[in-house]
Enzyme design. Structure first.
Site, PDB file in Angstrom:
ATOM      1  N   ASP A 127    -133.644 -32.227  21.506  1.00  0.00           N
ATOM      2  CA  ASP A 127    -133.401 -31.877  20.179  1.00  0.00           C
ATOM      3  C   ASP A 127    -134.542 -31.472  19.523  1.00  0.00           C
ATOM      4  OD1 ASP A 127    -130.721 -32.854  19.854  1.00  0.00           O
ATOM      5  OD2 ASP A 127    -131.341 -34.959  19.296  1.00  0.00           O
ATOM      6  N   ARG A 162    -113.019 -10.666  19.774  1.00  0.00           N
ATOM      7  CA  ARG A 162    -113.220 -11.957  18.975  1.00  0.00           C
ATOM      8  C   ARG A 162    -114.239 -12.634  18.329  1.00  0.00           C
ATOM      9  NH1 ARG A 162    -110.560 -14.519  24.642  1.00  0.00           N
ATOM     10  NH2 ARG A 162    -108.322 -13.942  24.132  1.00  0.00           N
ATOM     11  N   GLY A 170    -127.378 -31.370  18.680  1.00  0.00           N
ATOM     12  CA  GLY A 170    -127.988 -31.487  17.356  1.00  0.00           C
ATOM     13  C   GLY A 170    -127.327 -32.250  16.414  1.00  0.00           C
ATOM     14  N   ALA A 186    -127.287 -14.333  17.400  1.00  0.00           N
ATOM     15  CA  ALA A 186    -125.929 -14.845  16.746  1.00  0.00           C
ATOM     16  C   ALA A 186    -125.748 -14.225  15.212  1.00  0.00           C
ATOM     17  CB  ALA A 186    -125.894 -16.331  16.619  1.00  0.00           C
ATOM     18  N   HIS A 215    -116.697  -8.198  17.174  1.00  0.00           N
ATOM     19  CA  HIS A 215    -116.709  -9.338  17.847  1.00  0.00           C
ATOM     20  C   HIS A 215    -117.957 -10.161  17.031  1.00  0.00           C
ATOM     21  CE1 HIS A 215    -120.012  -7.462  20.073  1.00  0.00           C
ATOM     22  NE2 HIS A 215    -120.523  -8.822  20.072  1.00  0.00           N
ATOM     23  N   ARG A 264    -127.725 -30.883  28.690  1.00  0.00           N
ATOM     24  CA  ARG A 264    -128.764 -31.825  28.982  1.00  0.00           C
ATOM     25  C   ARG A 264    -129.182 -31.704  30.638  1.00  0.00           C
ATOM     26  NH1 ARG A 264    -130.412 -35.579  25.624  1.00  0.00           N
ATOM     27  NH2 ARG A 264    -128.854 -36.175  24.015  1.00  0.00           N
TER      28      ARG A 264
END
Ligand code: ATP
Length: 332
Positions: A127, A162, A170, A186, A215, A264
Site C-alpha cells: 500500500d 470498451r 488499497g 488511465a 475505449h 501481492r
C-alpha cells in the site's frame, strides 16, 4: 546484543525475503544469532520460532511473499497475549526484534518495546502508506504487476471499444491506483483519500470519445467506498459499484476487472530487492547501535532512520498535486 529475532507481520509484500536475508547475514557477520518467528505475532505467542542460518536464507532472495509466513493476531492485542510472546523471547535470550510490516505491525512492535525489547521496523506493505519513507517494500512490484495487467486489458479494450473499470488494492490508500493511473495512462482514477465523483468519470469517458478514442480505462482503489471487508458482500466491490453506475449512464460496453491478490505475488522487482536488502542491513545496524523504537525508511534516495512513533502517527496519503496531474492528463 547477541540475539535478534525477525518477524514478518500483516499483509505479505514482495521483497520481504530480501530484508530477512540481509538482516540475517548482517547480524551473523556481526557475531549475532538470528531467529525467525513464523506467522507474525501469533507465531511469537505460540513459539513458532526457528534459527536463521546463512544456509536458511541462501535461496530466498527472489521469492515473493515471506518465507516466515505472516498472520494477523487478535491475541497479541491483549496484555496476556503479549506477555506470552515476551516469555518466548526471554526464554531464547532475544534482546532485539526486527518487525517487517505495516503500521499495525509497528504498533505491535511498540508494545514489545514497552516490554523491554529493542525494536526496529522495516516498512513492508504494497500500500506504500507508511510515513517517514518514500517507499515501502512491495509497492514497486505491485505497481509493475498492475501496469502489466492494464496493458493487457487495454489491448482488448481497444479491440472492442470498451470501457474497463479496473479495481486495484488499497483499502485506505490510493498509491497503487494513482501511480498505476499515471504510469499506465488511465482515463480516470478513484482513490480513498479523495471523494469519488462518478459524473466526472463519465465526462472523461465522453471527452476521450470526442477526440476519437473509443475505449477507456478507469482505475479504482478497492477502498474508495470504505473498507471492502467491513461487512459488505463481494458483489459490493468498488469496481462493481462504479461499473453499475457507468452502465446506467454511458451508452458503451462497460466491463469490470478486479485484479485481486495477483498484486501481492510474484518475484520482487529490482527496486524492492534493493530496498529490502538495504533496509534489512540497516535495521541490524540500528539495533547494534543500541537504538530502540526506530523505523528505517527510504528518503531522498538513501536509507534514513526515524522514530517509529512518528511513522505510525497517521497513514501517509496520496499527494493531491499528483492526483491533480492525473486529472489534467486524463481530461486533455
Ligand atoms: P498491512 O498494511 O499490510 O495491512 P499491517 O502491519 O498494518 O500491514 P495489521 O493487520 O494492521 O497489518 O497489523 C498486523 C498485526 O499487528 C495485527 O494482526 C496485530 O497482531 C498487530 N497489531 C496491530 N495493531 C496493534 C496494536 N495496537 N497493539 C498490538 N498489536 C497490534
Amino acid at each position: 546484543m547477541k540475539r535478534i529475532a525477525i518477524i514478518t507481520s500483516g499483509g505479505d509484500a514482495p521483497g520481504m525475503n530480501a530484508a530477512i536475508r540481509a538482516a540475517t547475514l548482517t547480524a551473523i557477520s556481526s557475531g549475532c544469532e538470528v531467529f525467525g518467528v513464523k506467522r507474525g505475532y501469533q507465531g511469537l505467542i505460540t513459539g513458532e520460532i526457528m534459527e536463521l542460518t546463512s544456509m536458511a536464507v541462501s535461496e530466498i532472495l527472489h521469492q515473493g511473499g515471506t518465507v516466515l509466513h505472516s498472520a494477523r493476531s487478535k491475541e497479541f492485542q491483549t496484555v496476556e497475549g503479549r506477555e506470552k510472546a515476551a516469555i518466548q523471547l526471554r526464554n531464547l535470550g532475544v534482546e532485539g526484534i526486527i518487525v517487517i510490516g505495516g503500521d499495525g505491525s509497528f504498533r505491535g512492535a511498540r508494545e514489545l518495546s514497552n516490554l523491554g525489547f529493542a525494536t526496529v521496523g522495516i516498512p513492508g506493505t504494497i500500500d506504500n502508506d507508511i510515513q517517514c519513507t518514500d517507499l515501502s517494500i512491495g509497492f514497486d512490484t505491485a505497481l509493475n504487476t498492475v501496469l502489466d495487467s492494464i496493458t493487457k486489458i487495454r489491448d482488448t479494450a481497444v479491440s472492442h471499444d470498451r470501457v474497463y473499470v479496473v479495481e486495484v488494492m488499497g483499502k485506505n490508500s490510493g498509491f497503487i491506483a494513482l501511480y498505476a493511473a499515471l504510469a499506465g495512462g488511465a482515463d480516470a482514477v478513484l482513490v480513498p483519500e479523495i471523494e469519488p465523483d462518478l459524473d466526472q468519470v463519465i465526462k472523461r469517458i465522453h471527452t476521450v470519445n470526442r477526440i476519437g478514442r473509443r475505449h477507456s480505462i478507469v482505475l479504482v482503489a478497492e477502498g474508495v467506498y470504505g473498507d471492502p471487508l467491513s461487512g459488505r458482500s463481494f458483489t459490493e466491490s468498488a469496481a462493481f459499484k462504479v461499473g453499475t453506475y457507468l452502465n446506467l449512464k454511458v451508452k458503451k460496453d462497460i466491463r469490470i476487472t478486479i485484479l485481486g491478490h495477483i498484486q501481492r505475488g510474484g518475484s520482487p522487482s529490482a527496486l524492492d530487492l534493493t530496498l529490502g536488502t538495504r533496509f534489512g542491513a540497516k535495521a541490524v545496524d540500528v539495533l547494534l547501535a543500541g537504538e530502540n523504537g526506530k523505523m528505517v525508511g527510504w528518503v531522498d534516495h538513501d536509507v534514513q532512520v526515524s522514530a517509529m512513533d512518528e511513522a505510525i502517527a497517521r497513514k501517509k496519503q496520496v499527494e493531491p498535486e499528483i492526483f491533480k496531474l492525473a486529472e489534467i492528463l486524463a481530461s486533455t
